[in-house]
Structure formats: C-alpha cells, structure tokens
Enzyme design. Structure first.
Site, mmCIF file in Angstrom:
data_model
loop_
_atom_site.group_PDB
_atom_site.id
_atom_site.type_symbol
_atom_site.label_atom_id
_atom_site.label_comp_id
_atom_site.label_asym_id
_atom_site.label_seq_id
_atom_site.Cartn_x
_atom_site.Cartn_y
_atom_site.Cartn_z
ATOM 1 C CE1 TYR A 150 -0.655 -4.005 -0.298
ATOM 2 C CE2 TYR A 150 -0.741 -1.615 -0.047
ATOM 3 C CZ TYR A 150 -0.663 -2.732 -0.861
ATOM 4 O OH TYR A 150 -0.571 -2.586 -2.218
ATOM 5 C CD GLU B 192 -3.114 0.028 13.799
ATOM 6 O OE1 GLU B 192 -1.906 0.028 14.110
ATOM 7 O OE2 GLU B 192 -3.545 -0.568 12.804
#
Ligand code: XMP
Length: 511
Positions: free
Chosen positions: A83, A171
């Site tokens: 996003y 991540e």
C-alpha cells in the site's frame, strides 16, 4: 546509542512490527508511528529514512489513508511497501487500479540489480506478493525496477529524489533474502552506519538509569515473566541495593513458577526481594466470576491494591519500574484496530500513588531484543526463553468460574504438556503452548467405572507477533503421549482435546 532512526509510517498492514524488527536486525533503530504524524514532527525526529507499510485500504477511495505531498520533498529517502508504494505513486500523480484477481503467494519477481535497492540480487527472486490493487501508471520521474508475470510494476524508483516502492513484502521470512532489500535501503540509500546493538543498549541504559536515579529508591513489580525480570535485572545492575522487587503471587501462576522466580532473584541477584502471597485474596475476589473481561478487571484492580499496600510498608520510593516493551506501546498507543481484550499489564500500576516517576527501560525493545538483553545481563536461559504468560494468569485458562481445585487440575495438566513438549525439544519452536481447563464435563470410562469429569484442551501456536497465529502441527504420537499422561495422572480429567483454530478467527488464549 541510537543517533540513527528509520521511521515506519503505519498504514495498518499486518506485518508492520516485522518491518520494524527487520530494520533493527540490520543494526538500525526503527520506530513505528501512525501515518498521521505531522511533517513538523518528522523534521524534529530527523530520520535517516522512512518506510511506508502496507495496509488494507485502496488508495483511490475517498476515506483511504493519505499523506501530505510535502513528505516527498523533505529530502529523506522513502521506501513504500505494498500500500505504501501505491500511495507514493498515487500521491505523486501516478495511477493505481484494481486487478480482477488477487495476486497472493511466493512469486517469481524479476529485478533490475542496477538499482541500489536490489544491489547484489540475482535477476529472478522469490518474494511474497499479496495485493489486489496495483500501480498501473508511473508518476513522473519514476522508472520500473521490478515486475512479475501479473504485475507490471512490482518495484519503482526515483533515485534522484531517493524514493523507492515495492509491491512485494521483503519483511516476511517467505521472501528469500527480503532482509537484504531492507539492508540495501538502509545502508545504500539512507547511508546509515548501523549503531543499534544490544550490548551497547545495556551499557547505555545502565549509565542513563544511574544518572537519572542517583541514590533514589526504585521499586519493581515482578510478574515472573521475561519482561519484568529483564527490567529488574537491568535496574539491579544500575542501582544495586536501591532496588526492591515485589513479587505478587496471585495464585494464578503455573506449577513451580513462583519458586523459580524467587530463586533467580534471591540467588543470582542480591536484590531486596519481597514476595507477597495474595492467592486467597485473588481467589475470593474472583469467586463466581465467569465473564473474561470481568476477571481481567478484577485481577488488574486487585494487583494495584496489593501493590499499594506493599509500597506503603516499603515506605517512600522515587521510581517505579515497568517491563513495558515496544509491542505493548504500539498496541495500546495508536492504530485503528479495535480492542479485543484488555491486557492488564499495560498502564495498570502507574496509578498507584507516591511515585515520582515511572522507568520503562525496555520500552523501545521487541521481545527478541529483550531476550538478548536478558542473556547479556546473566539471567538463566529458562527464564529468558520463557514463553509469554498473560498477566491474569491461569484465571483466563480456567473457563467459567475459578476454584482452587480447578486451578490445581489445570496446573498439573499444563505441567505435563510443557514437560513433554520440552522432552520432544519443541519448546523453542512452538511460540506458546498451554493447557486450558474447559468448563465441560463429559462421560468417560476408567477401569470398569463410569466417570463424569473435565475436558482439558491443549493449545499450541506458532506466531511471529502474537497478533496472528497458526495452530502448531504437533505430531500425533506426541499428542497421544500427552493425552495419555494427562488422563492417567491428573484426577478429574477424562478427556483431552486439541485446539486446531488459528488466530484469527480464534484468539490464542481462550478468554
Ligand atoms: P490473545 O489471546 O489476545 O493473546 O490472542 C495474544 C497474546 O497476549 C497474551 N495475553 C495477555 N498478556 N495480559 C498479558 O500480559 C493479558 O491480559 C493478556 N491476554 C492475553 C497471550 O498469552 C498471547 O501471548
């Protein structure tokens, strides 16, 4: 100690804490802040770089989180993830569209390794994609640095302005070498030097606590958990005998736990240690209480009362130590997420009178960092690697009303479960595991006798941040051993079930 900061702007994605941890694992301090942070505040913090997290919104919708364009003109490098990338592109004049189908899973991602972000990467990589919206037109000044079969812009950059965006999630562990994308960002693009280490954290903390506290008196409430134990050990190194630890045994601890805590703090550390056995007090207050939130409230309040009385006897103290850690701060501090349960160890004790100030030495640390600090301080491994245990203790693992008999049944069953998991060497792999005494009685047969006894539920989960969790796939043979031992060794249990629900939709604890 941490002259460098990477600021992480939170757009509500589920991996936000993970991003912060990855940055720290690379040796740079990171801090998560709400995306509504003001430009002035950002300037004041003066971060070396900014990361925008992912999030559930669609940037082209009216109520989606947006940012002031000015942030892109600060000259601070920015990495937008998912996003975050879409928001960057959209805000700077690009376009974001909705795909007919969600792209989800570990995907072959092509990268241009001439980009600083993908320095040392092979051309094709395996990264986790999880999105429906995608950038469909680049803003001016940007070029593509990565794509997949289904996503034409999986990575974008404007190197002149040090703006980078990636659609995948570097991540998570499923993204192979994802940490190197983060490393490249913080070292190649943000020019960090990497000054965040646990050994220097310990040294610096001790120094600054010494300076702050001087010869003042410090009080620490020990719960037996990792966080308060590490906080106490750190304070002990800084102020020695000026520290008094108060350990309230609320009678809701696991088998042997109370004795173990006492032993560590009286033998390993020579602190002033006061143990208060308040078990009957708590049990009285909890008698007949069934509703989980009511249990939590009662325990939280009673804790404060006991503590208050103890502190009166101790006399005036100047500082109160709390084992608050960074996820507590994030979870209780901000974010749009709705409250599921009130965690009682956050913000409970500070209301107790007569303290000049609260010291929270672990406030900036994630759990794995707290454990490293604990080992640095010489705490025993069994304590440092103890799995999380909720403040309200076994009260929220005895479903329905709580009695001493039920607590004892649960303690025995839980002990067997823990013992077998440790024997099978799964204790470091399963992040949290425990027994629950359901309020269900059912019919069984033992010998030739009919029994009508309790059902024990076993719960075991693997999780990274305890916000979401998967149930652990414990081998059937081991479950069988545990079940047999529990029904044979624990009176009043004739049935054992295994909880196979993830979080969501369930929570980790049953109450
Ligand atoms: P849930 O049940 O919400 O639990 O999925 C997430 C993690 O938080 C722990 N937990 C608590 N910890 N006080 C605490 O200190 C509490 O009131 C509390 N409730 C849940 C739980 O054990 C799990 O690790």
């Amino acid at each position: 100690m941490k002259s460098e900061v990477i600021l992480i702007l939170d757009f509500g994605g589920q991996y936000n804490q993970l991003i912060a941890r990855r940055v720290r694992e690379e040796g740079v301090y990171s801090e998560i802040v709400p995306y509504t942070i003001s430009i002035d505040k950002i300037k004041e913090i003066n971060p070396k770089g900014i990361i925008f997290t992912g999030g559930p919104a669609s940037v082209y919708l009216e109520d989606a989180p947006k940012l002031d364009k000015e942030i892109f003109d600060l000259g601070i490098p920015i990495l937008g993830i998912c996003y975050g990338m879409q928001l960057m592109a959209y805000t700077l004049g690009g376009e974001v569209s909705r795909a007919s189908k969600r792209e989800y899973g570990v995907t072959s991602v092509k990268v241009n390794n001439r980009s600083l972000l993908f320095d040392s990467f092979k051309r094709t990589n395996k990264f986790l994609m999880s999105h429906t919206d995608y950038v469909s037109k680049l803003p001016k000044g940007f070029k593509r640095i990565s794509y997949t079969d289904n996503c034409m812009y999986a990575g974008i950059e404007n190197p002149t302005k040090k703006l980078y965006g990636i659609q995948f999630h570097p991540e998570v562990n499923n993204s192979i070498n994802g940490n190197i994308v983060i490393r490249n960002f913080i070292y190649n693009i943000c020019n960090c030097s990497g000054d965040w280490k646990m050994s220097s954290f310990v040294e610096d903390s001790i120094k600054s606590i010494k300076k702050k506290v001087g010869n003042g008196k410090v009080l620490c409430a020990l719960s037996g958990g990792v966080d308060s134990s590490v906080a106490a050990a750190l304070l002990y190194k800084a102020v020695g005998k000026n520290l008094t630890c108060v350990f309230v045994d609320h009678g809701l601890l696991r088998k042997n736990e109370s004795e173990e805590v006492e032993e560590v703090f009286t033998k390993n550390f020579d602190v002033n240690f006061i143990k208060i056995d308040a078990s009957s007090r708590f049990l009285n207050k909890l008698s007949g209480v069934v509703e989980p939130e009511a249990k939590r409230k009662i325990i939280g309040e009673e804790f404060i009362r006991v503590f208050e009385e103890a502190s009166k006897k101790i006399g005036k103290v100047d500082y109160l130590v709390q084992g608050t850690i960074y996820p507590d701060v994030i979870e209780s501090g901000f974010g749009a997420s709705s409250k599921i349960k009130s965690h009682h160890n956050v913000g409970g004790l500070p209301d107790v009178v007569d303290f000049k100030e609260i010291i929270e030495p672990l406030r900036d640390l994630f759990k794995d960092e707290v454990r490293k600090v604990g080992l640095e301080l010489g705490l025993p491994e069994y304590l440092v690697y103890r799995q999380p245990f909720p403040g309200p203790g076994l009260a929220i693992r005895v479903i329905g009303d709580i009695t001493l008999d039920k607590l004892n049944i649960l303690r025995e069953a839980d002990y067997i479960f823990r013992e077998e998991i440790a024997k099978a060497k799964l204790d470091r792999d399963i992040n949290q595991y425990f027994a629950v005494l359901t309020n269900l009685k059912s019919v069984g047969v033992m010998g030739d006798e009919r029994t009508y006894d309790y059902t024990i539920a076993l719960r075991a989960v693997s999780t990274i941040d305890f916000m979401t969790a998967e149930w652990s796939k414990i081998p059937y043979d081991l479950l069988e051993i545990i079940s047999n031992r529990i029904v044979n060794e624990v009176n009043h249990v004739n049935r054992v079930v295994y909880d196979i629900t993830g979080k969501p939709p369930a929570t980790i604890e049953w109450e």
